[in-house]
Design a protein around this motif. Sequence first.
Motif, PDB file in Angstrom:
ATOM      1  N   ALA A   1       0.967  -1.222  -0.487  1.00  0.00           N
ATOM      2  CA  ALA A   1      -0.042  -0.059  -0.069  1.00  0.00           C
ATOM      3  C   ALA A   1       0.979   1.085   0.862  1.00  0.00           C
ATOM      4  CB  ALA A   1      -0.353  -0.122   1.337  1.00  0.00           C
ATOM      5  N   ALA A   2       1.718   1.438   0.930  1.00  0.00           N
ATOM      6  CA  ALA A   2       3.337   2.454   1.229  1.00  0.00           C
ATOM      7  C   ALA A   2       3.314   2.984  -0.859  1.00  0.00           C
ATOM      8  CB  ALA A   2       3.722   2.088   1.672  1.00  0.00           C
ATOM      9  N   ALA A   3       3.711   1.874  -1.112  1.00  0.00           N
ATOM     10  CA  ALA A   3       5.110   1.450  -2.574  1.00  0.00           C
ATOM     11  C   ALA A   3       3.522   2.550  -3.631  1.00  0.00           C
ATOM     12  CB  ALA A   3       5.063   0.547  -3.205  1.00  0.00           C
ATOM     13  N   GLY A   4       2.111   1.891  -3.262  1.00  0.00           N
ATOM     14  CA  GLY A   4       1.635   2.236  -4.171  1.00  0.00           C
ATOM     15  C   GLY A   4       0.728   3.649  -3.986  1.00  0.00           C
ATOM     16  N   ASN A   5       0.791   4.006  -3.306  1.00  0.00           N
ATOM     17  CA  ASN A   5       0.781   5.924  -2.391  1.00  0.00           C
ATOM     18  C   ASN A   5       2.126   6.253  -2.857  1.00  0.00           C
ATOM     19  OD1 ASN A   5      -2.256   5.950  -2.085  1.00  0.00           O
ATOM     20  ND2 ASN A   5      -1.739   4.171  -0.472  1.00  0.00           N
ATOM     21  N   THR A   6       2.847   6.353  -3.100  1.00  0.00           N
ATOM     22  CA  THR A   6       4.098   6.767  -3.543  1.00  0.00           C
ATOM     23  C   THR A   6       3.858   7.853  -5.010  1.00  0.00           C
ATOM     24  OG1 THR A   6       5.827   5.544  -3.361  1.00  0.00           O
ATOM     25  CG2 THR A   6       5.813   6.954  -4.520  1.00  0.00           C
ATOM     26  N   ASP A   7       2.707   6.161  -6.192  1.00  0.00           N
ATOM     27  CA  ASP A   7       2.583   6.585  -7.392  1.00  0.00           C
ATOM     28  C   ASP A   7       1.245   7.374  -7.016  1.00  0.00           C
ATOM     29  OD1 ASP A   7       4.317   5.118  -8.863  1.00  0.00           O
ATOM     30  OD2 ASP A   7       2.671   3.690  -8.804  1.00  0.00           O
ATOM     31  N   VAL A   8       0.226   7.738  -6.615  1.00  0.00           N
ATOM     32  CA  VAL A   8      -0.417   8.684  -5.797  1.00  0.00           C
ATOM     33  C   VAL A   8       0.432  10.134  -5.616  1.00  0.00           C
ATOM     34  CG1 VAL A   8      -2.348   9.586  -4.226  1.00  0.00           C
ATOM     35  CG2 VAL A   8      -2.569   7.535  -5.066  1.00  0.00           C
ATOM     36  N   VAL A   9       1.623   9.719  -5.046  1.00  0.00           N
ATOM     37  CA  VAL A   9       1.697  11.366  -4.547  1.00  0.00           C
ATOM     38  C   VAL A   9       2.818  12.212  -6.001  1.00  0.00           C
ATOM     39  CG1 VAL A   9       3.960  12.530  -2.966  1.00  0.00           C
ATOM     40  CG2 VAL A   9       2.263  11.126  -2.012  1.00  0.00           C
ATOM     41  N   ARG A  10       3.017  11.033  -6.625  1.00  0.00           N
ATOM     42  CA  ARG A  10       3.731  11.465  -7.959  1.00  0.00           C
ATOM     43  C   ARG A  10       2.935  12.022  -8.316  1.00  0.00           C
ATOM     44  NH1 ARG A  10       7.730   6.656  -7.978  1.00  0.00           N
ATOM     45  NH2 ARG A  10       9.614   6.789  -6.531  1.00  0.00           N
ATOM     46  N   ALA A  11       2.104  11.472  -8.735  1.00  0.00           N
ATOM     47  CA  ALA A  11       0.616  12.189  -9.249  1.00  0.00           C
ATOM     48  C   ALA A  11      -0.170  13.828  -9.576  1.00  0.00           C
ATOM     49  CB  ALA A  11      -0.824  11.055  -9.551  1.00  0.00           C
ATOM     50  N   GLN A  12       0.382  13.643  -7.864  1.00  0.00           N
ATOM     51  CA  GLN A  12      -0.716  14.666  -6.925  1.00  0.00           C
ATOM     52  C   GLN A  12       0.246  16.081  -7.374  1.00  0.00           C
ATOM     53  OE1 GLN A  12      -3.773  15.740  -6.516  1.00  0.00           O
ATOM     54  NE2 GLN A  12      -2.998  18.038  -6.686  1.00  0.00           N
ATOM     55  N   MET A  13       1.549  15.922  -7.557  1.00  0.00           N
ATOM     56  CA  MET A  13       2.947  16.517  -7.598  1.00  0.00           C
ATOM     57  C   MET A  13       3.434  16.685  -9.135  1.00  0.00           C
ATOM     58  SD  MET A  13       5.112  16.456  -4.402  1.00  0.00           S
ATOM     59  CE  MET A  13       6.134  16.939  -4.743  1.00  0.00           C
ATOM     60  N   ARG A  14       2.579  16.211  -9.804  1.00  0.00           N
ATOM     61  CA  ARG A  14       3.054  16.305 -11.586  1.00  0.00           C
ATOM     62  C   ARG A  14       2.094  17.439 -11.584  1.00  0.00           C
ATOM     63  NH1 ARG A  14       4.428  11.272 -11.625  1.00  0.00           N
ATOM     64  NH2 ARG A  14       1.697  10.898 -12.571  1.00  0.00           N
ATOM     65  N   THR A  15       0.846  16.693 -11.399  1.00  0.00           N
ATOM     66  CA  THR A  15      -0.377  17.765 -11.996  1.00  0.00           C
ATOM     67  C   THR A  15      -0.694  19.480 -11.309  1.00  0.00           C
ATOM     68  OG1 THR A  15      -2.056  15.545 -11.921  1.00  0.00           O
ATOM     69  CG2 THR A  15      -2.788  18.088 -11.546  1.00  0.00           C
ATOM     70  N   LEU A  16      -0.268  19.249 -10.002  1.00  0.00           N
ATOM     71  CA  LEU A  16      -0.076  20.888  -9.577  1.00  0.00           C
ATOM     72  C   LEU A  16       1.334  21.075 -10.315  1.00  0.00           C
ATOM     73  CD1 LEU A  16       0.019  19.909  -6.008  1.00  0.00           C
ATOM     74  CD2 LEU A  16      -1.898  20.579  -7.233  1.00  0.00           C
ATOM     75  N   GLU A  17       2.352  21.069 -10.776  1.00  0.00           N
ATOM     76  CA  GLU A  17       3.448  21.301 -11.319  1.00  0.00           C
ATOM     77  C   GLU A  17       2.543  21.737 -12.574  1.00  0.00           C
ATOM     78  OE1 GLU A  17       8.053  20.536 -13.479  1.00  0.00           O
ATOM     79  OE2 GLU A  17       7.207  19.504 -11.486  1.00  0.00           O
ATOM     80  N   MET A  18       2.624  20.910 -13.894  1.00  0.00           N
ATOM     81  CA  MET A  18       1.273  21.633 -14.748  1.00  0.00           C
ATOM     82  C   MET A  18       0.675  22.863 -14.512  1.00  0.00           C
ATOM     83  SD  MET A  18       0.860  17.952 -16.710  1.00  0.00           S
ATOM     84  CE  MET A  18      -0.182  16.903 -15.400  1.00  0.00           C
ATOM     85  N   VAL A  19      -0.502  22.440 -13.187  1.00  0.00           N
ATOM     86  CA  VAL A  19      -1.528  23.944 -13.804  1.00  0.00           C
ATOM     87  C   VAL A  19      -0.734  24.734 -12.768  1.00  0.00           C
ATOM     88  CG1 VAL A  19      -3.611  22.073 -13.704  1.00  0.00           C
ATOM     89  CG2 VAL A  19      -2.588  23.259 -11.427  1.00  0.00           C
ATOM     90  N   GLY A  20       0.776  25.095 -12.661  1.00  0.00           N
ATOM     91  CA  GLY A  20       1.557  26.067 -12.212  1.00  0.00           C
ATOM     92  C   GLY A  20       0.808  26.398 -10.715  1.00  0.00           C
ATOM     93  N   VAL A  21       0.767  25.587  -9.736  1.00  0.00           N
ATOM     94  CA  VAL A  21       0.112  26.073  -8.684  1.00  0.00           C
ATOM     95  C   VAL A  21       1.533  25.280  -7.833  1.00  0.00           C
ATOM     96  CG1 VAL A  21      -0.757  24.958  -5.834  1.00  0.00           C
ATOM     97  CG2 VAL A  21      -2.224  24.764  -8.528  1.00  0.00           C
ATOM     98  N   ARG A  22       1.676  26.060  -7.380  1.00  0.00           N
ATOM     99  CA  ARG A  22       3.394  26.763  -6.220  1.00  0.00           C
ATOM    100  C   ARG A  22       3.401  26.088  -4.818  1.00  0.00           C
ATOM    101  NH1 ARG A  22       6.527  28.002  -9.812  1.00  0.00           N
ATOM    102  NH2 ARG A  22       6.819  30.143 -11.222  1.00  0.00           N
ATOM    103  N   ASP A  23       2.437  26.247  -3.920  1.00  0.00           N
ATOM    104  CA  ASP A  23       2.061  25.478  -2.803  1.00  0.00           C
ATOM    105  C   ASP A  23       2.178  24.516  -2.971  1.00  0.00           C
ATOM    106  OD1 ASP A  23       0.649  28.051  -1.455  1.00  0.00           O
ATOM    107  OD2 ASP A  23      -1.446  27.106  -2.350  1.00  0.00           O
TER     108      ASP A  23
END
Length: 124
Positions: free
Chosen positions: A45-67
């Motif tokens: 579960a921990a390894a799988g949720n790493t993908d969740v974190v990475r996806a969210q970080m990429r999404t924020l970067e793509m839309v320009g959110v700096r928080d």
Amino acid sequence: MADIDTALKGAMTIDGAIGAALVDYGSGLALGVVGGGTQHDMSVAAAGNTDVVRAQMRTLEMVGVRDSIEDVLITLDTEYHLIRLIPPTRSGDTFFLYLILDKARANLGLARYHLRKIEADLVV
């Protein structure tokens, strides 16, 4: 100051806690796991949720959110899965605390409060 085992044991004292892990999201490896029982393989579960974190970080970067992300909540029918990101260490290591809660027994606000305290005391 708390080490990994102490921090995870502290997480398990949160009402409704089923399992907890400290995860290096650079590698996806769990540095420590506790609980989970027969229903949850905390390392998987921990390894799988790493993908969740990475996806969210990429999404924020793509839309320009700096928080920065404080936490991520996944709500299931009977459980909460709470991912609390820890600010990068001086050496650039990145970690998150992962907590599974029984929805019927947990108070989400208190769980988030306690994870913040655990994070503040954690030494990796």
